[in-house]
Design a protein around this motif. Sequence first.
Motif, mmCIF file in Angstrom:
data_model
loop_
_atom_site.group_PDB
_atom_site.id
_atom_site.type_symbol
_atom_site.label_atom_id
_atom_site.label_comp_id
_atom_site.label_asym_id
_atom_site.label_seq_id
_atom_site.Cartn_x
_atom_site.Cartn_y
_atom_site.Cartn_z
ATOM 1 N N ALA A 1 4.758 4.778 2.055
ATOM 2 C CA ALA A 1 4.435 3.441 1.567
ATOM 3 C C ALA A 1 4.922 2.413 2.574
ATOM 4 N N GLU A 2 4.456 1.182 2.409
ATOM 5 C CA GLU A 2 4.868 0.129 3.328
ATOM 6 C C GLU A 2 6.358 -0.187 3.198
ATOM 7 N N SER B 1 -5.085 9.211 -1.878
ATOM 8 C CA SER B 1 -5.694 7.901 -1.758
ATOM 9 C C SER B 1 -4.639 6.864 -1.401
ATOM 10 N N VAL B 2 -5.068 5.803 -0.729
ATOM 11 C CA VAL B 2 -4.193 4.667 -0.459
ATOM 12 C C VAL B 2 -4.487 3.630 -1.530
ATOM 13 N N VAL B 3 -3.452 3.230 -2.268
ATOM 14 C CA VAL B 3 -3.636 2.278 -3.366
ATOM 15 C C VAL B 3 -2.630 1.139 -3.239
ATOM 16 N N GLU B 4 -2.950 0.039 -3.885
ATOM 17 C CA GLU B 4 -2.021 -1.087 -3.990
ATOM 18 C C GLU B 4 -1.106 -0.832 -5.181
ATOM 19 N N SER C 1 5.572 -3.829 -5.209
ATOM 20 C CA SER C 1 6.684 -3.555 -4.301
ATOM 21 C C SER C 1 7.879 -3.083 -5.112
ATOM 22 N N ARG D 1 0.835 -1.197 0.000
ATOM 23 C CA ARG D 1 0.000 0.000 0.000
ATOM 24 C C ARG D 1 0.876 1.255 0.000
ATOM 25 N N GLN D 2 0.379 2.289 -0.694
ATOM 26 C CA GLN D 2 1.109 3.556 -0.786
ATOM 27 C C GLN D 2 0.107 4.697 -0.895
#
Length: 142
Positions: free
Chosen positions: A126-127, A13-16, A19, A2-3
């Motif tokens: 981001a993660e 917005s948080v989106v996928e 990586s 997620r970022q």
Amino acid sequence: MRQIVLSAKAPASVVEVPSPALKSGRVLVRTAFGAVSVGTERVAASHGHTSLVEKMRSHPDRVRQVIDMAQKNGWYKTYCQVTEVLNRWNATGYSCSGVVAALGADVSELHVGDPVACGGAGASHAEYGVIPLRLLVRVPAA
């Protein structure tokens, strides 16, 4: 992963997203905390809502680049490229801390599991982030 991203046409917005790929001389960091700069993030978000004319006035150097590109590649192809850039989701952030998850080739100063603080390229909200070695520092034990 997620970022958080911004777009000219939508709110943050948080989106996928995929990586990031680890590269030589870089470190994969699993983010624990990110620092949000209200001023910087607000400016980035508000810039997306300005008109094309306002954007042109504030970046005359980019207008020249677009004209040069159009002369070289044609107006339609240039229009499509500029539209894509203006509508693209953009990663936010440039400051975070976390734990080293993996090391790129040529990185021997750190170990997996080391706590680090990061700034600049790759240190987005981001993660995970892939950070150049020169833009992070190991955080000493308290």
